[in-house]
Design an enzyme around this catalytic site. Structure first.
Site, mmCIF file in Angstrom:
data_model
loop_
_atom_site.group_PDB
_atom_site.id
_atom_site.type_symbol
_atom_site.label_atom_id
_atom_site.label_comp_id
_atom_site.label_asym_id
_atom_site.label_seq_id
_atom_site.Cartn_x
_atom_site.Cartn_y
_atom_site.Cartn_z
ATOM 1 N N SER A 20 0.932 -1.237 -0.021
ATOM 2 C CA SER A 20 -0.250 -0.040 -0.148
ATOM 3 C C SER A 20 0.974 1.256 -0.025
ATOM 4 C CB SER A 20 -0.956 -0.008 1.009
ATOM 5 O OG SER A 20 -1.911 1.031 1.228
ATOM 6 N N THR A 21 0.570 2.034 1.066
ATOM 7 C CA THR A 21 1.632 3.254 1.146
ATOM 8 C C THR A 21 2.947 3.088 0.821
ATOM 9 O OG1 THR A 21 -0.141 4.236 2.235
ATOM 10 C CG2 THR A 21 1.739 5.484 2.188
ATOM 11 N N HIS A 67 -2.684 -1.116 -3.280
ATOM 12 C CA HIS A 67 -3.800 -0.192 -3.020
ATOM 13 C C HIS A 67 -3.736 0.947 -4.062
ATOM 14 C CE1 HIS A 67 -4.119 -2.221 1.057
ATOM 15 N NE2 HIS A 67 -4.809 -3.032 0.126
ATOM 16 N N MET A 104 -0.083 0.844 5.169
ATOM 17 C CA MET A 104 -1.019 1.216 6.364
ATOM 18 C C MET A 104 -1.996 0.293 6.461
ATOM 19 S SD MET A 104 -2.017 5.052 7.415
ATOM 20 C CE MET A 104 -0.355 5.749 6.730
ATOM 21 N N ASP A 128 -4.318 -5.091 6.064
ATOM 22 C CA ASP A 128 -4.929 -5.936 4.671
ATOM 23 C C ASP A 128 -3.538 -7.118 4.418
ATOM 24 O OD1 ASP A 128 -6.416 -6.634 2.725
ATOM 25 O OD2 ASP A 128 -5.421 -5.492 1.264
#
Length: 350
Positions: A167-168, A193, A286, A289
């Protein structure tokens, strides 16, 4: 308190953004500037926790400044620009350069649009303050190198699959890892993401930089050596077995762990259909998931790895996987490409 610095050539934007953030009890705007060169002078006196940065500015554009900043003093940066409304490629460039978020400001009704979106901007700033951007070392593959001249046997290894979830910070991390992979690496499936319509541009960017083929996944695409498939934004991707081979299903459905695509959806499908032949790697991001899906992969015989805290922009997803016992090993990002290659080599020779 989260210290914010705003860089935008529009005095109105700087005024409105400062006003939008003024009422927040945990955010303080410590300064603003009309261009990056003036900004860096002021920032050196009091360095911000989060930078809000425009792209189109005099003397130096925002992307050039962002790249320079990430080399010299990585700082959580939110891009706030009208250009991200015109084309997703600009947003992808910013994220790949190290931005931790993108915020689109409309050209018309600017004051009203910024005020209406202030809650979203505040959320991005709060999330950005939790990140730790890093200056990644240069990859082994030179930018722009065209290394697809030699023929590749795409059918050589179909029994092994590598799954990456992030993600991030993942845009930079994925580029770093994928650019080092040879053309005969195992087939790769990825959930990053990312908003809908961003993933196609991101995949095209990676495809230009990498020796392997990288593209946004289509329903029933086959997974094979030398190919990385990126889950489309706004849809889930899962793995299924088709005879002796693997293919992906790209499907709609509700968000899982607040995300669509979700890492857990991909990892759980691999646990059901390919775990003994799979390597799962959970990377910077973050939230949580992917943690439970990675555990399911491990419990069903897959090899599982989490990125270590020191190399993560955000340690959330790997931390949750480690706490859950999902990861057999915790490794720095600079080892991921070698681990993928070793996994492929062991598959061919084992």
């Amino acid at each position: 308190m989260i210290k914010v610095f705003i860089v935008d050539d529009s005095a109105l934007v700087r005024q409105v953004l400062t006003s939008c953030l003024a009422s927040h009890p945990r955010i303080t705007v410590i300064g603003q500037a009309a261009d990056p060169l003036y900004a860096i002078e002021k920032m050196r006196r009091d360095w911000p926790d989060v930078l809000v940065l425009d792209i189109e500015m005099p003397r130096m554009d925002g992307l050039t400044f962002l790249r320079q900043l990430m080399r010299e003093r990585p700082t959580p940066t939110i891009i706030c620009s009208t250009l991200t409304e015109q084309g997703n490629s600009v947003a992808v460039e910013a994220l790949s350069a190290g931005a931790v978020g993108v915020f689109t400001k409309a050209r018309l009704g600017l004051k009203q649009s910024l005020e209406a979106l202030s809650a979203e901007l505040i959320r991005k700033i709060e999330d950005g303050a939790k990140t730790r951007p890093r200056a990644l070392p240069a990859t082994l593959t030179a930018p722009g190198e065209d290394s697809r001249i030699a023929p590749v046997n795409r059918l050589r290894t179909t029994e092994k699959v590598v799954a990456l979830g992030c993600s991030t910070g993942g845009t930079q991390a994925l580029e770093f890892v994928l650019r080092q992979l040879p053309r005969d690496c195992p087939g790769i499936v990825i959930v990053q993401h990312m908003p809908e319509k961003f993933t196609a541009d991101f995949a095209r960017r990676l495809d230009k930089l990498c020796q392997i083929e990288v593209r946004e996944a289509r329903h029933l695409d086959r997974v094979h050596s030398g190919l990385a498939l990126l889950a489309p934004g706004g849809l889930h991707m899962q793995l299924k077995r088709s005879g002796a081979h693997y293919q992906v299903e790209v499907v709609d459905g509700p968000p899982v762990n607040r995300h669509k695509p979700s890492v857990d959806v991909l990892f759980r499908s691999i646990a059901r259909h390919a775990a003994p032949s799979a390597l799962g790697m959970i990377m910077t991001g973050m939230g949580d998931d992917g943690a439970r899906g990675l555990l399911a992969m491990r419990e069903n015989g897959a090899q599982t790895i989490a990125q270590d805290e020191a190399s993560c922009v955000v340690f959330g997803m790997p931390r949750e996987a480690i706490k859950l016992g999902s990861a057999q090993a915790v490794e720095p990002l600079n080892k991921f490409s070698r681990l993928i290659q070793e996994f492929g080599d062991n598959a061919r020779h084992g």
